[in-house]
Design a protein around this motif. Sequence first.
Motif, PDB file in Angstrom:
ATOM      1  N   LEU A  12      33.883 -27.263  16.700  1.00 19.53           N
ATOM      2  CA  LEU A  12      34.767 -26.386  17.475  1.00 19.53           C
ATOM      3  C   LEU A  12      34.031 -25.217  18.120  1.00 19.53           C
ATOM      4  CD1 LEU A  12      37.885 -26.265  15.105  1.00 19.53           C
ATOM      5  CD2 LEU A  12      37.684 -27.443  17.302  1.00 19.53           C
ATOM      6  N   GLY A  13      32.858 -24.881  17.622  1.00 19.85           N
ATOM      7  CA  GLY A  13      32.108 -23.775  18.211  1.00 19.85           C
ATOM      8  C   GLY A  13      32.888 -22.481  18.147  1.00 19.85           C
ATOM      9  N   ASP A  14      33.048 -21.810  19.296  1.00 18.60           N
ATOM     10  CA  ASP A  14      33.741 -20.523  19.336  1.00 18.60           C
ATOM     11  C   ASP A  14      35.230 -20.637  19.042  1.00 18.60           C
ATOM     12  OD1 ASP A  14      31.368 -19.293  19.937  1.00 18.60           O
ATOM     13  OD2 ASP A  14      31.712 -19.279  22.113  1.00 18.60           O
ATOM     14  N   LEU A  15      35.762 -21.840  19.082  1.00 19.44           N
ATOM     15  CA  LEU A  15      37.189 -22.015  18.793  1.00 19.44           C
ATOM     16  C   LEU A  15      37.466 -22.019  17.289  1.00 19.44           C
ATOM     17  CD1 LEU A  15      38.238 -24.815  21.337  1.00 19.44           C
ATOM     18  CD2 LEU A  15      38.686 -22.360  21.481  1.00 19.44           C
ATOM     19  N   PHE A  16      36.419 -22.126  16.491  1.00 22.10           N
ATOM     20  CA  PHE A  16      36.604 -22.171  15.037  1.00 22.10           C
ATOM     21  C   PHE A  16      37.074 -20.821  14.527  1.00 22.10           C
ATOM     22  CE2 PHE A  16      35.168 -21.510  10.689  1.00 22.10           C
ATOM     23  CZ  PHE A  16      35.663 -22.648  10.051  1.00 22.10           C
ATOM     24  N   ASP A  17      38.084 -20.858  13.640  1.00 19.88           N
ATOM     25  CA  ASP A  17      38.600 -19.640  13.015  1.00 19.88           C
ATOM     26  C   ASP A  17      38.890 -19.985  11.562  1.00 19.88           C
ATOM     27  OD1 ASP A  17      39.923 -17.422  12.097  1.00 19.88           O
ATOM     28  OD2 ASP A  17      41.297 -17.263  13.799  1.00 19.88           O
ATOM     29  N   VAL A  18      38.161 -19.369  10.651  1.00 20.39           N
ATOM     30  CA  VAL A  18      38.308 -19.698   9.241  1.00 20.39           C
ATOM     31  C   VAL A  18      39.720 -19.431   8.743  1.00 20.39           C
ATOM     32  CG1 VAL A  18      37.603 -17.434   8.356  1.00 20.39           C
ATOM     33  CG2 VAL A  18      37.172 -19.521   6.983  1.00 20.39           C
ATOM     34  N   SER A  19      40.448 -18.509   9.385  1.00 21.39           N
ATOM     35  CA  SER A  19      41.814 -18.196   8.946  1.00 21.39           C
ATOM     36  C   SER A  19      42.799 -19.326   9.242  1.00 21.39           C
ATOM     37  CB  SER A  19      42.302 -16.905   9.615  1.00 21.39           C
ATOM     38  OG  SER A  19      42.431 -17.078  11.017  1.00 21.39           O
ATOM     39  N   ASP A  20      42.368 -20.326  10.026  1.00 19.68           N
ATOM     40  CA  ASP A  20      43.225 -21.489  10.292  1.00 19.68           C
ATOM     41  C   ASP A  20      43.322 -22.408   9.073  1.00 19.68           C
ATOM     42  OD1 ASP A  20      43.668 -20.725  12.928  1.00 19.68           O
ATOM     43  OD2 ASP A  20      41.969 -21.894  13.702  1.00 19.68           O
ATOM     44  N   TYR A  21      42.469 -22.197   8.092  1.00 17.54           N
ATOM     45  CA  TYR A  21      42.356 -23.131   6.978  1.00 17.54           C
ATOM     46  C   TYR A  21      42.826 -22.490   5.676  1.00 17.54           C
ATOM     47  CZ  TYR A  21      39.338 -25.522  10.312  1.00 17.54           C
ATOM     48  OH  TYR A  21      38.843 -26.147  11.434  1.00 17.54           O
ATOM     49  N   PRO A  22      43.599 -23.215   4.873  1.00 18.10           N
ATOM     50  CA  PRO A  22      43.998 -22.692   3.557  1.00 18.10           C
ATOM     51  C   PRO A  22      42.798 -22.702   2.614  1.00 18.10           C
ATOM     52  CG  PRO A  22      44.714 -24.961   3.790  1.00 18.10           C
ATOM     53  CD  PRO A  22      44.155 -24.561   5.130  1.00 18.10           C
ATOM     54  N   ALA A  23      42.900 -21.921   1.553  1.00 16.67           N
ATOM     55  CA  ALA A  23      41.803 -21.871   0.580  1.00 16.67           C
ATOM     56  C   ALA A  23      41.670 -23.192  -0.165  1.00 16.67           C
ATOM     57  CB  ALA A  23      42.040 -20.721  -0.403  1.00 16.67           C
ATOM     58  N   THR A  24      42.789 -23.851  -0.399  1.00 14.25           N
ATOM     59  CA  THR A  24      42.807 -25.145  -1.085  1.00 14.25           C
ATOM     60  C   THR A  24      43.897 -26.007  -0.481  1.00 14.25           C
ATOM     61  OG1 THR A  24      43.143 -26.261  -3.216  1.00 14.25           O
ATOM     62  CG2 THR A  24      44.321 -24.204  -2.856  1.00 14.25           C
ATOM     63  N   LEU A  25      43.750 -27.321  -0.640  1.00 13.81           N
ATOM     64  CA  LEU A  25      44.729 -28.253  -0.078  1.00 13.81           C
ATOM     65  C   LEU A  25      45.743 -28.744  -1.112  1.00 13.81           C
ATOM     66  CD1 LEU A  25      42.419 -30.501   2.138  1.00 13.81           C
ATOM     67  CD2 LEU A  25      43.779 -28.517   2.822  1.00 13.81           C
ATOM     68  N   VAL A  26      45.608 -28.274  -2.349  1.00 13.42           N
ATOM     69  CA  VAL A  26      46.418 -28.804  -3.441  1.00 13.42           C
ATOM     70  C   VAL A  26      47.916 -28.705  -3.162  1.00 13.42           C
ATOM     71  CG1 VAL A  26      47.039 -28.487  -5.871  1.00 13.42           C
ATOM     72  CG2 VAL A  26      44.637 -28.405  -5.172  1.00 13.42           C
ATOM     73  N   ASP A  27      48.348 -27.598  -2.531  1.00  7.90           N
ATOM     74  CA  ASP A  27      49.781 -27.404  -2.293  1.00  7.90           C
ATOM     75  C   ASP A  27      50.182 -27.666  -0.841  1.00  7.90           C
ATOM     76  OD1 ASP A  27      50.271 -26.606  -4.953  1.00  7.90           O
ATOM     77  OD2 ASP A  27      49.563 -24.576  -4.508  1.00  7.90           O
ATOM     78  N   GLU A  28      49.305 -28.312  -0.091  1.00  6.70           N
ATOM     79  CA  GLU A  28      49.568 -28.515   1.328  1.00  6.70           C
ATOM     80  C   GLU A  28      50.220 -29.869   1.636  1.00  6.70           C
ATOM     81  OE1 GLU A  28      49.139 -26.264   3.726  1.00  6.70           O
ATOM     82  OE2 GLU A  28      48.534 -24.833   2.169  1.00  6.70           O
ATOM     83  N   PHE A  29      50.340 -30.719   0.642  1.00  2.00           N
ATOM     84  CA  PHE A  29      50.922 -32.038   0.855  1.00  2.00           C
ATOM     85  C   PHE A  29      51.967 -32.315  -0.225  1.00  2.00           C
ATOM     86  CE2 PHE A  29      46.636 -32.137   2.553  1.00  2.00           C
ATOM     87  CZ  PHE A  29      46.762 -32.806   3.754  1.00  2.00           C
ATOM     88  N   ALA A  30      53.094 -32.863   0.175  1.00  3.39           N
ATOM     89  CA  ALA A  30      54.124 -33.206  -0.803  1.00  3.39           C
ATOM     90  C   ALA A  30      55.065 -34.260  -0.228  1.00  3.39           C
ATOM     91  CB  ALA A  30      54.925 -31.967  -1.212  1.00  3.39           C
ATOM     92  N   ILE A  31      55.558 -35.104  -1.119  1.00  2.00           N
ATOM     93  CA  ILE A  31      56.591 -36.080  -0.777  1.00  2.00           C
ATOM     94  C   ILE A  31      57.821 -35.747  -1.603  1.00  2.00           C
ATOM     95  CG2 ILE A  31      57.290 -38.508  -0.833  1.00  2.00           C
ATOM     96  CD1 ILE A  31      54.364 -39.301  -0.664  1.00  2.00           C
ATOM     97  N   THR A  32      58.946 -35.579  -0.941  1.00  2.19           N
ATOM     98  CA  THR A  32      60.198 -35.319  -1.645  1.00  2.19           C
ATOM     99  C   THR A  32      61.268 -36.281  -1.142  1.00  2.19           C
ATOM    100  OG1 THR A  32      60.871 -33.632  -0.030  1.00  2.19           O
ATOM    101  CG2 THR A  32      59.673 -32.876  -1.988  1.00  2.19           C
ATOM    102  N   HIS A  33      62.258 -36.495  -1.969  1.00  3.89           N
ATOM    103  CA  HIS A  33      63.384 -37.330  -1.542  1.00  3.89           C
ATOM    104  C   HIS A  33      64.660 -36.813  -2.187  1.00  3.89           C
ATOM    105  CE1 HIS A  33      62.754 -39.131  -5.516  1.00  3.89           C
ATOM    106  NE2 HIS A  33      63.972 -39.672  -5.407  1.00  3.89           N
ATOM    107  N   ASP A  34      65.783 -37.105  -1.545  1.00  5.31           N
ATOM    108  CA  ASP A  34      67.068 -36.737  -2.105  1.00  5.31           C
ATOM    109  C   ASP A  34      68.131 -37.700  -1.593  1.00  5.31           C
ATOM    110  OD1 ASP A  34      66.995 -35.771   0.529  1.00  5.31           O
ATOM    111  OD2 ASP A  34      68.359 -34.127   0.085  1.00  5.31           O
ATOM    112  N   PHE A  35      69.329 -37.536  -2.112  1.00  7.52           N
ATOM    113  CA  PHE A  35      70.435 -38.413  -1.761  1.00  7.52           C
ATOM    114  C   PHE A  35      71.593 -37.558  -1.245  1.00  7.52           C
ATOM    115  CE2 PHE A  35      68.018 -40.234  -5.290  1.00  7.52           C
ATOM    116  CZ  PHE A  35      67.622 -41.437  -4.743  1.00  7.52           C
TER     117      PHE A  35
END
Length: 314
Positions: free
Chosen positions: A143-166
Amino acid sequence: MTSVLDEPRSLASTSASDRLRSTMAAARLSFNWLGVRKSLTSEQKTQAADSFDAESKYLSASKKLIDTTHPVFKAVTSVRSRAVSYWKTVSLPYPEPGLRLIKREIIGDFNKQMEVFRDELAIAVSELDLHFAEMREAARVRLGDLFDVSDYPATLVDEFAITHDFPAVEPPNYLRQLNPEVYESECRRVQSRFVEAVELAEQAFLEELAKLVEHLTERIAGQEDGKPKVFRDTAVTNLNEFFDRFRSLNIGSNEQLDQLVSQARAAVNGIGPQELRTSEQLRQSVSTRMVAVQAGLDQLLVDRPRRNIQRRPR
């Protein structure tokens, strides 16, 4: 105005919609997912627009934050794809965005399978998180100059989830006493939704079977360089999987469709892909029977009333 000829079909549809309403539950699948693209800032868009001598307000631009083709990221998205595929395989469409109908009797199995997918997702995300730092550094280079570290979370552990309901699709009981008129109106609305659900189910079954039959017929009847066309096992196995799903989810709303499915099943019953490859006589026999099925499906698709009930994929 409904004609006398329309009445049997209308009654059959109403009966099927009542069966749907009494035996099915709405199931919704939701995802929390890391965004992998981000829009450029106003300053960045202005800079990009200047290079093309364009106005920035007419330019839409974004940057890709990480490499989504990386094997560990693809492993994560694979879990989501399989969860969606399972949800659709065991359910029928419903004319509300994000909802599908499943048999009430399989709710327990559905819950268990969703738990399996959640466990698989947790493992895949943990593996992705181990590679996240190196993927972020690779993005810094790309990304060069377009890179911004603040765009990224510190960890990905809580960034993905699957939920379902009825979610409930029936009108709430409290309306019956609070406002009987509104309650009756809601009952009519729900009933019309289930009538539409019957039509959507028929349309989905018709189109899927027509596609499978057309594909198999084209592969076993056609030739390339004077030799039978090569076809994959899935040309047959996908049909058999369709028959199993139709047997499980069919609501008996369309006798013609039932008959065509039975004809298609009989045409390939007990026949394996390799047998079709090695026996020209068998290919001709199956092809002839499938052409008849295909003609019936085409006619049924043409005869179906066109209603504007198609919605975005669910």
